[in-house]
Scaffold this motif. Sequence first.
Motif, mmCIF file in Angstrom:
data_model
loop_
_atom_site.group_PDB
_atom_site.id
_atom_site.type_symbol
_atom_site.label_atom_id
_atom_site.label_comp_id
_atom_site.label_asym_id
_atom_site.label_seq_id
_atom_site.Cartn_x
_atom_site.Cartn_y
_atom_site.Cartn_z
ATOM 1 N N SER A 103 -12.115 52.921 5.849
ATOM 2 C CA SER A 103 -12.191 52.153 4.399
ATOM 3 C C SER A 103 -10.955 53.371 3.286
ATOM 4 C CB SER A 103 -13.583 51.781 3.831
ATOM 5 O OG SER A 103 -14.304 52.987 3.548
ATOM 6 N N SER A 104 -10.814 52.693 2.533
ATOM 7 C CA SER A 104 -9.561 53.548 2.044
ATOM 8 C C SER A 104 -9.852 52.869 0.333
ATOM 9 C CB SER A 104 -8.742 53.920 1.820
ATOM 10 O OG SER A 104 -7.781 53.212 2.241
ATOM 11 N N PRO A 105 -9.490 53.245 -1.282
ATOM 12 C CA PRO A 105 -8.729 52.152 -1.984
ATOM 13 C C PRO A 105 -8.244 51.149 -1.791
ATOM 14 C CG PRO A 105 -9.052 54.187 -2.725
ATOM 15 C CD PRO A 105 -9.003 55.075 -1.507
ATOM 16 N N TRP A 106 -7.137 50.970 -0.746
ATOM 17 C CA TRP A 106 -5.957 50.612 -0.688
ATOM 18 C C TRP A 106 -6.944 49.448 0.984
ATOM 19 C CZ3 TRP A 106 -6.101 56.181 -0.504
ATOM 20 C CH2 TRP A 106 -5.412 56.488 -1.623
ATOM 21 N N GLY A 107 -8.047 49.130 0.932
ATOM 22 C CA GLY A 107 -8.414 48.617 1.850
ATOM 23 C C GLY A 107 -8.477 49.503 3.687
ATOM 24 N N ALA A 113 0.618 62.682 1.061
ATOM 25 C CA ALA A 113 -0.556 63.301 0.022
ATOM 26 C C ALA A 113 -1.324 62.782 -0.031
ATOM 27 C CB ALA A 113 -0.258 64.356 -0.074
ATOM 28 N N MET A 114 -1.715 61.478 -0.963
ATOM 29 C CA MET A 114 -3.236 60.990 -1.474
ATOM 30 C C MET A 114 -3.489 60.008 -0.895
ATOM 31 S SD MET A 114 -3.299 59.030 -4.971
ATOM 32 C CE MET A 114 -1.887 59.965 -6.210
ATOM 33 N N VAL A 115 -2.670 59.839 0.321
ATOM 34 C CA VAL A 115 -3.481 59.346 1.694
ATOM 35 C C VAL A 115 -4.271 59.835 1.687
ATOM 36 C CG1 VAL A 115 -3.108 57.099 3.236
ATOM 37 C CG2 VAL A 115 -1.844 57.192 0.971
ATOM 38 N N TYR A 116 -3.947 60.223 2.784
ATOM 39 C CA TYR A 116 -4.245 61.598 3.888
ATOM 40 C C TYR A 116 -5.124 61.930 3.027
ATOM 41 C CZ TYR A 116 -1.018 62.551 7.388
ATOM 42 O OH TYR A 116 0.191 62.303 8.330
ATOM 43 N N ARG A 117 -5.345 62.998 2.234
ATOM 44 C CA ARG A 117 -7.116 63.145 1.343
ATOM 45 C C ARG A 117 -7.887 61.978 1.446
ATOM 46 N NH1 ARG A 117 -2.864 66.044 -2.634
ATOM 47 N NH2 ARG A 117 -3.240 64.683 -3.970
ATOM 48 N N ALA A 118 -6.895 60.283 0.952
ATOM 49 C CA ALA A 118 -8.125 59.606 0.888
ATOM 50 C C ALA A 118 -9.155 59.729 2.465
ATOM 51 C CB ALA A 118 -7.664 58.146 0.853
ATOM 52 N N VAL A 119 -7.924 59.829 3.272
ATOM 53 C CA VAL A 119 -8.770 59.403 4.867
ATOM 54 C C VAL A 119 -9.214 60.073 5.458
ATOM 55 C CG1 VAL A 119 -7.973 59.443 6.843
ATOM 56 C CG2 VAL A 119 -6.475 57.935 5.702
ATOM 57 N N SER A 120 -8.989 61.652 4.991
ATOM 58 C CA SER A 120 -10.123 62.940 5.107
ATOM 59 C C SER A 120 -11.914 63.071 4.264
ATOM 60 C CB SER A 120 -9.488 64.104 4.772
ATOM 61 O OG SER A 120 -8.116 63.809 4.925
ATOM 62 N N ARG A 121 -11.666 61.982 3.053
ATOM 63 C CA ARG A 121 -12.664 61.732 2.771
ATOM 64 C C ARG A 121 -13.365 60.583 3.072
ATOM 65 N NH1 ARG A 121 -12.260 64.476 -2.391
ATOM 66 N NH2 ARG A 121 -14.252 63.571 -3.411
ATOM 67 N N ALA A 122 -12.720 59.027 3.594
ATOM 68 C CA ALA A 122 -13.316 58.955 4.110
ATOM 69 C C ALA A 122 -14.514 58.394 5.350
ATOM 70 C CB ALA A 122 -12.265 57.888 4.494
ATOM 71 N N GLU A 123 -14.911 57.304 5.005
ATOM 72 C CA GLU A 123 -16.628 57.352 6.511
ATOM 73 C C GLU A 123 -15.532 56.566 7.307
ATOM 74 O OE1 GLU A 123 -19.376 58.765 6.425
ATOM 75 O OE2 GLU A 123 -18.944 59.450 3.748
ATOM 76 N N GLU A 124 -16.545 56.295 8.743
ATOM 77 C CA GLU A 124 -15.555 54.929 9.538
ATOM 78 C C GLU A 124 -16.442 53.988 9.129
ATOM 79 O OE1 GLU A 124 -16.167 54.700 14.571
ATOM 80 O OE2 GLU A 124 -16.714 56.037 13.586
ATOM 81 N N ARG A 125 -15.722 52.630 8.820
ATOM 82 C CA ARG A 125 -16.060 51.469 8.236
ATOM 83 C C ARG A 125 -17.143 51.024 9.661
ATOM 84 N NH1 ARG A 125 -15.204 47.527 5.629
ATOM 85 N NH2 ARG A 125 -15.269 46.199 7.810
ATOM 86 N N LYS A 126 -18.694 50.704 10.166
ATOM 87 C CA LYS A 126 -18.952 50.461 11.481
ATOM 88 C C LYS A 126 -18.434 48.968 11.080
ATOM 89 C CE LYS A 126 -20.603 54.804 10.941
ATOM 90 N NZ LYS A 126 -20.606 55.518 11.833
ATOM 91 N N GLU A 127 -18.677 47.608 10.486
ATOM 92 C CA GLU A 127 -18.274 46.584 11.108
ATOM 93 C C GLU A 127 -17.304 46.309 11.362
ATOM 94 O OE1 GLU A 127 -18.775 47.020 6.545
ATOM 95 O OE2 GLU A 127 -20.366 47.401 8.668
ATOM 96 N N PRO A 128 -16.339 45.420 12.073
ATOM 97 C CA PRO A 128 -15.204 45.569 11.767
ATOM 98 C C PRO A 128 -15.169 44.170 11.758
ATOM 99 C CG PRO A 128 -15.858 45.333 14.313
ATOM 100 C CD PRO A 128 -17.480 45.093 12.850
#
Lengths: 147, 147, 147, 147, 147, 147
Positions: free
Chosen positions: E94-98, E132-147
Amino acid sequence: MRGAIPCNETNLDDWNSEGFPYLCELLFTRGALDVSLCPLIMKKGRPGLLLRVITDPAHGLELKHTILSETTALGVRFHREERMTLAREAIMVSSPWGDILAKKVLGPQGEVIYPEYEACRKIAEAHKIPLAMVYRAVSRAEERKEP
Amino acid sequence: MRGAIPCNETNLDDWNSEGFPYLCELLFTRGALDVSLCPLIMKKGRPGLLLRVITDPAHGLELKHTILSETTALGVRFHREERMTLAREAIMVSSPWGDILAKKVLGPQGEVIYPEYEACRKIAEAHKIPLAMVYRAVSRAEERKEP
Amino acid sequence: MRGAIPCNETNLDDWNSEGFPYLCELLFTRGALDVSLCPLIMKKGRPGLLLRVITDPAHGLELKHTILSETTALGVRFHREERMTLAREAIMVSSPWGDILAKKVLGPQGEVIYPEYEACRKIAEAHKIPLAMVYRAVSRAEERKEP
Amino acid sequence: MRGAIPCNETNLDDWNSEGFPYLCELLFTRGALDVSLCPLIMKKGRPGLLLRVITDPAHGLELKHTILSETTALGVRFHREERMTLAREAIMVSSPWGDILAKKVLGPQGEVIYPEYEACRKIAEAHKIPLAMVYRAVSRAEERKEP
Amino acid sequence: MRGAIPCNETNLDDWNSEGFPYLCELLFTRGALDVSLCPLIMKKGRPGLLLRVITDPAHGLELKHTILSETTALGVRFHREERMTLAREAIMVSSPWGDILAKKVLGPQGEVIYPEYEACRKIAEAHKIPLAMVYRAVSRAEERKEP
Amino acid sequence: MRGAIPCNETNLDDWNSEGFPYLCELLFTRGALDVSLCPLIMKKGRPGLLLRVITDPAHGLELKHTILSETTALGVRFHREERMTLAREAIMVSSPWGDILAKKVLGPQGEVIYPEYEACRKIAEAHKIPLAMVYRAVSRAEERKEP
């Protein structure tokens, strides 16, 4: 055309690489099939070079000795590589400056004519024209049928 | 020794770089002080080369024309650079194979003797010894006082 | 001296390569014989690096794990290479700044003495003289017979 | 054609360079004239990249901001470069696969026709033939006089 | 995961390398696992490129033919390499952009989540934010448990 | 933050580049702002290196002398570059292994936190964990408000 050939490699980080052109000529004289240098970063941040020498199998030992004598390498690594090569033929093509040596290669999609660097260079020097102009002429040329 | 000299640059991504040795000799014949090629990655992931030609100011225009004739460059960029250079002198040093041309440079910490590639190469070829051995001998040599 | 050794390779295109000096030290600590990085252009025009790690056969697995933990590599390729290495020996040579560690190598054309970077560096730092000056002194030095 | 243009540079040693193709497109969209990356060795033995962006003077600031947003650069250096460029013209040349866009350049030694990568690529993809074959055809082609 | 795969190599010194992006896509379409170009210095001081194509064993011959048709190579060398690869899995984070596609890799020291370049790039383009901002967000993200 | 700074360059083709790590440290000690080496092909097909040293204006002369003493360069070229730099600040971020030094940079699109290599490296060494794991933790970290 196929066959296994030795590929010799060594990493150099304390070599005065000014000697490369001389080393290169020596290696070809003694049976090398291809020689290349590739820029590296080595341990402790040292700039280095990877020397690769593809050899005719019969001259492997002499070429290893050449590498070990001419460079600061303390060893040479090597493995065998298989090879697939295209049939090729020396031909003459006509140009505004007379006939020029070129090579005809039988590729997977038909024949292709490639300029020969040394032959084009001689024309460029003799006629004081750009080498690029000679290359373009050879690319446009037809093979001369009658020798 | 100081003075402003032009530095010409162009990025090449559609050049058959086989012509570099010839281009290099042409440029030196016509007044280049230094020529180099540096590997690049350019737009769309094309491999390219940065050609840099440091010139004697008097020959700037002729060298730009040479670059534009011999390569596929559509333009040349240039700026001026200042320069600080060390005084240097051609000298003879003695070696087991006779006197050899070398250069003596007056550096910030005293004189240093450097081998001259072409002079050492001739010795190596004539005596069939490693170029590295000639270099080492020159590094150990004393300048020959009497000419 | 001969023997087959594993050569491990991986192509990296999404690695923050700032970690290379650390990775390099880790790999040597864990049994690497040589480590190098070579600049690449990879798919989609991405700049990349080819990491090559030549290993002592006993430590191959640990080194693969180190590569896979420290970089973004998702895999490691490897093949075996034969090796020919020269006999070498640590020696002391005399210099104006005292005895210095160097290495004596038995090459195909006789013995050659090479400076040891770390030993020369310590002298240069201690005496505040150019490292190049220490190297030149070692190249001119005789091996110290009596220890 | 002449004119002074800014050349922006930054050294990157902690950048995930996977983003280069995207950065490159952004920079061209925003007014870059040329973009290149050159492999470097930086302090502490870190592999790095020199990013150079030649810009249209009107877009200098926007491009600096793009570099500083998209990479890990903490600064951008820049200087002005003069430029000499050749007159060029889009033309159509005839080929076995129909007319193809190319460019005609007026060099110091006369007109030269260069293939346009994207135009040739489309032909190669459409006809499932080697791009090299299309290039060779364009090199041999005459300019189509009547449009 | 292990298995021997062919590694094909050829040295190119007379190739107009502008065609690399096209060649690269062709090779991946036809079964290449990895493609890279490395800058070289070849005989006579010619700049060159080492093309390496790691292939799925089933497509080795077709890829060799592609190399020989699209470049000026007159031959291809090849050897087999063993491989150790990490288990990996496509996941959504998950990210701020979906939600964004990423990959989860099981490394020797546990799971690591890596951004997927193309997925991040689409977000950056759609939202006009730095990649670079999207990469940083993904690095901070948790895996979404429910698909 | 802006200001003109000297950029010094020299092409090296007869230098034993093993001394680069030492040279690099010397240059930083004496006021260099950035140091890089870039692989080159020079005249006669010699492999070479472009050394670039960006300096604090006050130390320009001392750094030129260092380059001329430590390498085989016979001269140094230099020009001035303008500079635009981002405001940055040393901060502490919390991690599973305690607080770690990082840097906060004010970019065109807001604040970004970057890991500091040396700080992360110490953690990695002390805890025997991958450096990449420490980097990832810093990227995910919040700035510690209370010091």
